[in-house]
Design a protein around this motif. Structure first.
Motif, short mmCIF file in Angstrom:
data_model
loop_
_atom_site.label_atom_id
_atom_site.label_comp_id
_atom_site.label_asym_id
_atom_site.label_seq_id
_atom_site.Cartn_x
_atom_site.Cartn_y
_atom_site.Cartn_z
N ALA A 190 0.61 -1.10 0.01
CA ALA A 190 0.07 -0.17 -0.11
C ALA A 190 0.92 1.09 0.14
O ALA A 190 1.98 1.15 0.73
CB ALA A 190 -0.99 0.10 1.19
N ALA A 191 0.29 2.22 -0.83
CA ALA A 191 1.33 3.54 -0.90
C ALA A 191 0.45 4.76 -0.86
O ALA A 191 -0.98 4.64 -1.03
CB ALA A 191 2.17 3.42 -2.17
N ILE A 192 0.92 5.68 -0.44
CA ILE A 192 0.09 7.15 -0.28
C ILE A 192 1.11 8.05 -1.38
O ILE A 192 2.32 8.24 -1.12
CB ILE A 192 0.12 7.78 1.10
CG1 ILE A 192 -0.80 6.80 1.98
CG2 ILE A 192 -0.44 8.89 0.75
CD1 ILE A 192 -2.25 6.64 1.64
N LEU A 193 0.40 8.59 -2.18
CA LEU A 193 1.16 9.63 -3.26
C LEU A 193 0.20 10.86 -3.00
O LEU A 193 -1.06 10.87 -3.11
CB LEU A 193 0.93 9.09 -4.68
CG LEU A 193 2.13 8.31 -5.16
CD1 LEU A 193 1.89 6.65 -4.27
CD2 LEU A 193 2.38 8.25 -6.38
N ASN A 207 5.28 3.98 1.10
CA ASN A 207 5.15 2.82 0.26
C ASN A 207 5.66 1.64 1.18
O ASN A 207 6.79 1.21 1.32
CB ASN A 207 6.11 2.85 -1.00
CG ASN A 207 5.87 1.91 -1.85
OD1 ASN A 207 4.84 1.36 -2.30
ND2 ASN A 207 6.95 1.56 -2.97
N VAL A 208 4.54 0.83 1.41
CA VAL A 208 4.77 -0.17 2.60
C VAL A 208 4.61 -1.54 1.81
O VAL A 208 3.65 -1.82 1.04
CB VAL A 208 3.89 -0.19 3.64
CG1 VAL A 208 3.97 -1.49 4.75
CG2 VAL A 208 3.99 1.28 4.31
N ASP A 226 -2.91 0.44 6.87
CA ASP A 226 -2.88 1.37 8.14
C ASP A 226 -1.39 1.78 8.19
O ASP A 226 -1.18 3.03 8.59
CB ASP A 226 -3.25 0.43 9.25
CG ASP A 226 -3.18 1.29 10.63
OD1 ASP A 226 -3.96 2.33 10.77
OD2 ASP A 226 -2.40 0.75 11.61
N ALA A 227 -0.37 1.13 7.87
CA ALA A 227 0.96 1.44 8.15
C ALA A 227 1.32 2.73 6.91
O ALA A 227 1.96 3.52 7.21
CB ALA A 227 2.02 0.52 7.93
N ALA A 228 0.89 2.57 5.70
CA ALA A 228 1.14 3.46 4.71
C ALA A 228 0.34 4.83 5.26
O ALA A 228 0.97 5.90 4.81
CB ALA A 228 0.37 2.91 3.36
N ILE A 229 -0.73 4.79 5.68
CA ILE A 229 -1.30 5.97 6.07
C ILE A 229 -0.63 6.60 7.23
O ILE A 229 -0.68 7.78 7.13
CB ILE A 229 -3.00 5.93 6.32
CG1 ILE A 229 -3.74 5.33 5.13
CG2 ILE A 229 -3.50 6.99 7.13
CD1 ILE A 229 -5.24 4.78 5.61
N LYS A 230 -0.31 5.86 8.23
CA LYS A 230 0.43 6.53 9.25
C LYS A 230 1.84 6.89 8.68
O LYS A 230 1.83 8.05 9.33
CB LYS A 230 0.67 5.39 10.28
CG LYS A 230 -0.78 5.26 11.22
CD LYS A 230 -0.60 4.18 12.42
CE LYS A 230 -1.95 3.99 13.03
NZ LYS A 230 -1.76 2.77 13.98
N ASN A 231 2.33 6.26 8.02
CA ASN A 231 3.74 6.68 7.62
C ASN A 231 3.73 7.90 6.73
O ASN A 231 4.72 8.66 6.71
CB ASN A 231 4.37 5.64 6.87
CG ASN A 231 4.83 4.57 7.65
OD1 ASN A 231 4.77 4.36 8.86
ND2 ASN A 231 5.35 3.24 7.03
N ALA A 232 2.65 8.13 6.05
CA ALA A 232 2.33 9.25 5.19
C ALA A 232 1.99 10.58 6.17
O ALA A 232 2.14 11.59 5.43
CB ALA A 232 1.55 9.15 4.19
N GLY A 233 1.72 10.29 7.33
CA GLY A 233 1.32 11.41 8.06
C GLY A 233 0.02 11.94 7.83
O GLY A 233 -0.24 13.45 7.99
#
Length: 335
Positions: free
Chosen positions: A17-20, A28-29, A60-67
């Protein structure tokens, strides 16, 4: 206006999962599956079960890591295919449910287009990206194609394999020598310790810019069978040289056809994408080819070579700009 994309990739054995935000990667997890190592290849049923276990914590980790917060997400991009159907169903189903819960649009992404468009992911303002038109060699465990890109989604196939893919041939060679799984990285590592000219393996005479790797794979098998008949320790005693020689054969074949395609179309920019683009010899040979002809070369970072959600996100972002949304009824496709 900024656009925040949640991307999901589950086509094979990596849950990602990734957030851009626009074309910038925020997170990018990737959760890899070790369970397949004991079987020497991906077991589809085990892969889909692992995706079910991993998808929620990975997102969940991707969202948290992206802040960010989940309400900041404007759209969800997901890999619809090709890939393993059971694995794809996990990612597609999650994306549909998450999209409905947040009432945001869905964007379907072709896995192969994602690999190619990974070159447009930016980590900063100075990140170089190819200019259209450019030619990309897409080479992975299941696909080998030479593509002419005229725009983000206008891709013309100039050549492709007529049987096995390059990655399949490399993995098969590793399996024949009982090197372990995944075979590609192991062969690449051992090849750096061996003599690439120790053995000569012929490449097939295929017309145009097409490839064929079935014959290379079979000839390698027969070569080893003949030598093992008289020397049971032949592989162990020649492991590094065998790896270096078969890798040189496959990479040389890839580069030869790529060079032909680029010359025929007069393009000055070339790129590689897909899992095999992590191969050290292929990367160095592409650099050599660029220097020889004064072509601009684009080689993806290692984190974008293998399956990852960031590449799905960048493809989804360009589709979002065009308003290309997916209907919730769309099923995944294996091919």
């Amino acid at each position: 206006m900024n656009t925040t994309i949640l991307a999901i990739e589950s086509s094979c054995d990596d849950t990602s999962a990734a957030i851009l935000r626009n074309d910038r990667i925020l997170s990018n997890v990737i959760a890899s599956q070790k369970v397949h190592e004991q079987y020497g290849g991906v077991v589809p049923e085990l892969a889909s079960r692992a995706h079910q276990q991993n998808i929620v914590p990975v997102v969940d980790a991707a969202i948290k890591n992206a802040g960010i917060q989940k309400n900041d997400i404007n759209a969800i991009a997901f890999t619809r295919g090709p890939g393993l159907l059971g694995s794809l169903m996990v990612g597609v189903s999650f994306a549909k449910s998450f999209g409905q819960a947040l009432n945001i649009p869905l964007i379907e992404v072709n896995h192969l287009q994602g690999h190619v468009l990974s070159h447009f992911i930016k980590e900063n303002d100075d990140s170089p990206v190819p200019q259209f038109p450019f030619i990309c060699l897409l080479v992975s465990g299941g696909h080998t194609q030479i593509l002419l890109l005229k725009s983000h989604f206008e891709m013309e196939i100039l050549g492709e394999t007529i049987d096995d893919a390059a990655g399949e041939a490399i993995d098969k060679a590793a399996k024949i020598m009982d090197l372990g799984y995944p075979g590609g990285p192991i062969i690449d590592r051992l090849a750096q310790q061996g003599n690439p000219d120790a053995f000569q393996f012929a490449t097939p005479n295929i017309s145009g810019c097409n490839y064929s790797f079935s014959g290379i794979k079979t000839s390698f098998l027969y070569f080893l069978r003949d030598h093992l008949a008289t020397d049971p320790d032949y592989i162990e005693n020649n492991k590094a040289d065998l790896c270096a020689s078969i890798q040189k054969c496959i990479v040389g074949f890839l580069i030869k056809k790529l060079e032909k395609a680029v010359k025929e179309h007069g393009v000055k920019q070339i790129a590689i994408a897909g899992g095999v683009s992590a191969n050290s010899l292929l990367r160095s040979e592409l650099q050599r080819l660029g220097q020889k002809h004064h072509w601009q070369v684009f080689i993806p970072k290692f984190q974008f070579c293998t399956d990852n959600a960031a590449m799905v996100g960048i493809a989804g972002y360009f589709k979002y700009l065009n308003g290309e949304y997916a209907d919730i009824s769309l099923p995944p496709y294996a091919r």
